[in-house]
Write an enzyme that holds these catalytic residues in place. Structure first.
Site, PDB file in Angstrom:
ATOM      1  N   THR A 130       0.851  -1.188   0.000  1.00 57.40           N
ATOM      2  CA  THR A 130       0.000   0.000   0.000  1.00 57.40           C
ATOM      3  C   THR A 130       0.890   1.243   0.000  1.00 57.40           C
ATOM      4  O   THR A 130       1.962   1.245   0.606  1.00 57.40           O
ATOM      5  CB  THR A 130      -0.877   0.002   1.269  1.00 57.40           C
ATOM      6  OG1 THR A 130      -1.789  -1.079   1.202  1.00 57.40           O
ATOM      7  CG2 THR A 130      -1.640   1.317   1.427  1.00 57.40           C
ATOM      8  N   ILE A 153     -13.270  -4.961   0.853  1.00 55.61           N
ATOM      9  CA  ILE A 153     -12.811  -3.593   1.088  1.00 55.61           C
ATOM     10  C   ILE A 153     -11.902  -3.590   2.313  1.00 55.61           C
ATOM     11  O   ILE A 153     -12.217  -4.205   3.329  1.00 55.61           O
ATOM     12  CB  ILE A 153     -13.996  -2.635   1.287  1.00 55.61           C
ATOM     13  CG1 ILE A 153     -14.764  -2.475  -0.040  1.00 55.61           C
ATOM     14  CG2 ILE A 153     -13.537  -1.263   1.791  1.00 55.61           C
ATOM     15  CD1 ILE A 153     -16.027  -1.650   0.068  1.00 55.61           C
ATOM     16  N   GLY A 154     -10.783  -2.914   2.232  1.00 54.39           N
ATOM     17  CA  GLY A 154      -9.818  -2.873   3.324  1.00 54.39           C
ATOM     18  C   GLY A 154      -9.875  -1.595   4.127  1.00 54.39           C
ATOM     19  O   GLY A 154     -10.875  -0.871   4.131  1.00 54.39           O
ATOM     20  N   ASP A 155      -8.778  -1.294   4.813  1.00 52.21           N
ATOM     21  CA  ASP A 155      -8.754  -0.128   5.711  1.00 52.21           C
ATOM     22  C   ASP A 155      -8.511   1.185   4.988  1.00 52.21           C
ATOM     23  O   ASP A 155      -8.908   2.252   5.462  1.00 52.21           O
ATOM     24  CB  ASP A 155      -7.671  -0.318   6.772  1.00 52.21           C
ATOM     25  CG  ASP A 155      -6.268  -0.319   6.169  1.00 52.21           C
ATOM     26  OD1 ASP A 155      -5.581   0.700   6.257  1.00 52.21           O
ATOM     27  OD2 ASP A 155      -5.856  -1.344   5.616  1.00 52.21           O
ATOM     28  N   GLY A 183      -4.969  -5.023   7.137  1.00 53.41           N
ATOM     29  CA  GLY A 183      -6.113  -4.116   7.191  1.00 53.41           C
ATOM     30  C   GLY A 183      -7.141  -4.435   8.242  1.00 53.41           C
ATOM     31  O   GLY A 183      -7.711  -3.532   8.847  1.00 53.41           O
TER      32      GLY A 183
END
Length: 624
Positions: free
Chosen positions: A187, A216-218, A240
């Site tokens: 990321t 969906i992640g952080d 995440g």
């Protein structure tokens, strides 16, 4: 004050023996992006423009897990995420499920600048990108040979795969630490502050190898992977799920605000609360302080300040194991516990003249759901179930969900689908087609879309479209002449959202929230999230943009933990910080304390406690 900037390219189990062909391109990429950011700050560009510019550069670099180098889902597709936030105004934008947009971070910026929402995802986000003229390409543009090979390895081992690690062996247990569903290693992110103290942050990612479609992640969740306010700006990286549960980015700012610590002290404390090997972050303060702590083996990172300091590094984090430093953990005392439950059916400008045909069914629905919850707690069921509220067409969830410009979902009880995501996947958050596919795979009841559409909501959509704007629940029809920028146009009221919080006599806590969103919302728009932490659970019903920016649910717990206040005091404190007319919440603590506060005209709400107290009400909030 002086300007400062920090950049990261992901944290994780980065071996000291990392081959030079993997290390050197990343170091060179960080150096180039840092130079780009420094030049922009020296040219007096606003930090918001600086972080977007830098993250665009990182997205175009195939050696990072964002943009061009994004990793692949189980189906071999790319689903990118990005988020950007301005500290002074707390305006923010986020996107998920992007597969053709060259620079997802610029799409997030447009969501912030050009829509009444904060968060768009999947087809809605893609359509908006095309509408705004952003550069798009075929998905193959983002797929690299390295990531095809990594997906093959992960699928052969039947699990997700982290970046900066060796190939996964089939015999490694799936429940080993490496299998946590969201490393997001690779990321990218940037934080910056100018010489006037203006702050901004931006984060972008491709997610994790072999992730479920729709995961969906952080990164796009305000307060988890990305956050900025008047004190600091943070971009997080790591696993995440751990970052989402820990609301890491917001907690750095909360510790600074509520405990008076410096940026470095606050960031070190927050990272120390996350299990080892899970997280890293970069942060700058309004005074030009920089910190880049992590508790993984390494983190690709770089920073520079106006006074001449500069650093590009991977290993040797300055963070150390440390004591809590007197931070208060809110725990129940022996003998003080008792079960408690609270339910809400949404807040808003609920007129005292609300017609009986709208008021009575909702009151009856709350009463029935409260009774269901009380019976379950008395039967010693673990908290919690809100499906009854979703099945009531008079609330904006499930059967009564409001309409977008085009459509809704097919799962009868979205809350049960959320529970299955929690119990049956390594992820926290699934959305859109991926969520629908998982629901069918798990055998959840699905129906035709017409099941959810009521005549009332068809009429409300017509009114909103005629006025060319979103429409809130519990309000009168919107006249066309009302300015779009008026307060009522805040993109996410979620009025009519339903929620329930509960604690049993052993102090076990749970929370659940469900909503159909807002009338005439843009397709792909995502609103607020509920939250639960040790010692407290709460759910919120509000104009969601205000709640997302204010991270209200987490702030209640943060005030309890860092300032030592009771649940009611903390909830009142958090509510007072939200502009009037925007929010309401219900909350219970591990000791059985209940709070139901709002700063709108009214909130449909009900609660009960083991000592016999019970309440069903709409108006007359105790909050002042």
């Amino acid at each position: 004050m002086g300007w400062a900037i920090a950049v990261h390219g992901g944290a994780g189990d980065i071996p000291l023996s990392l081959p030079s062909e993997k290390r050197l391109p990343r170091e060179a990429g960080l150096r180039r992006c840092l130079d780009v950011g420094i030049a922009a700050l020296k040219a007096h560009n606003h930090p918001l423009d600086v972080v977007e510019l830098v993250v665009r550069e990182l997205e175009n670099h195939p050696h990072f897990n964002a943009g061009k180098g994004s990793v692949l889902t189980t189906s071999g597709s790319v689903e990118m995420e990005a988020c950007i936030m301005d500290g002074k105004t707390m305006k923010c934008g986020a996107v998920s499920g992007v597969s053709t947009v060259v620079n997802a971070i610029s799409l997030a910026r447009l969501v912030m600048d050009k829509t009444p929402h904060i968060y768009l995802a999947f087809d809605g986000a893609e359509a908006f990108a095309r509408e705004q003229g952003l550069e798009t390409v075929e998905m193959s543009h983002f797929i690299t040979p390295e990531n095809i090979e990594r997906l093959k390895q992960a699928q052969e081992a039947d699990r997700v795969q982290l970046d900066y690690t060796q190939p996964i062996q089939k015999e490694v247990p799936k429940d080993a630490a490496v299998a946590d569903g969201d490393s997001q290693i690779g990321t990218v992110g940037c934080v910056a502050v100018d010489s006037e103290g203006n702050l901004a942050t931006a984060t972008s990612t491709g997610g994790i190898v072999n992730k479920m479609v729709g995961r969906i992640g952080d990164t796009p969740i305000i307060g988890a992977g990305t956050y900025a306010n008047h004190l600091c700006a943070i971009s997080a990286t790591g696993r995440g799920e751990a970052i989402i549960r820990g609301t890491i980015a917001r907690d750095v700012a909360a510790v600074m605000e509520f405990k008076g610590l410096s940026l470095k002290e606050a960031a070190a404390y927050v990272i120390d609360q996350v299990p080892r090997g899970n997280a890293g972050l970069i942060a700058v303060s309004s005074t030009g302080e920089v910190t880049m702590p992590f508790n993984t083996t390494g983190m690709f990172r770089a920073c520079a300040t106006e006074d001449g300091y500069s650093e590009i590094a991977i290993w040797d984090s300055p963070t150390k194991e440390r004591e809590s430093g007197g931070f208060r953990v809110y725990k129940a005392k022996e003998g003080e516990m008792g079960w408690a439950i609270a339910v809400h059916g949404g807040v808003g400008d609920i007129a005292h003249s609300l017609p009986p045909e709208k008021r009575l069914p909702r009151e009856a629905g709350l009463r029935r759901c409260l009774d269901v919850g009380i019976a379950a707690l008395k039967a010693h069921n673990h908290p919690l179930d809100v499906r009854e509220l979703e099945n009531n067409p008079h609330f904006n969830a499930g059967k009564g969900s409001v309409l977008t410009t085009s459509g809704v979902s097919t799962v009868v009880n979205a809350i049960s689908l959320a529970r299955l995501v929690m119990d049956k996947t390594p992820h926290i958050y699934l959305a859109f087609d991926g969520a629908e596919a998982f629901a069918r795979e798990q055998g959840l009841e699905t129906v035709e879309m017409g099941h959810f559409i009521t005549p009332e909501n068809i009429e409300r959509l017509k009114q909103a479209q005629e006025a060319d704007r979103v429409q809130l629940d519990y309000t009168q029809p919107i006249p066309k002449e009302v300015p779009k920028e008026a307060a009522v146009a805040d993109g996410d009221s979620q009025i009519g959202t339903v929620g329930c919080v509960a604690v049993d006599s052993e102090g076990n806590l749970a929370t659940a929230t469900s909503t159909g969103g807002i009338v005439n919302k843009m397709v792909g728009r995502i609103g607020t999230h509920q939250s639960s932490v040790q010692g407290l659970t709460r759910t919120i019903s509000v104009p969601g943009e205000a709640v997302i920016r204010g991270t209200i649910a987490r702030d209640v717990a943060a005030v309890m933990e860092f300032k030592g206040l009771s649940l009611k005091e903390a909830a009142a404190y958090a509510m007072d910080r939200v502009p009037r007319g925007n929010a309401g919440l219900i909350a219970v603590s591990s000791t059985g304390e209940v709070a139901m506060l709002f700063n709108t005209t009214g909130m449909f709400r009900a609660c009960a406690t083991e000592d016999g107290y019970s309440e069903i009400a709409i108006w007359d909030s105790p909050a002042k």
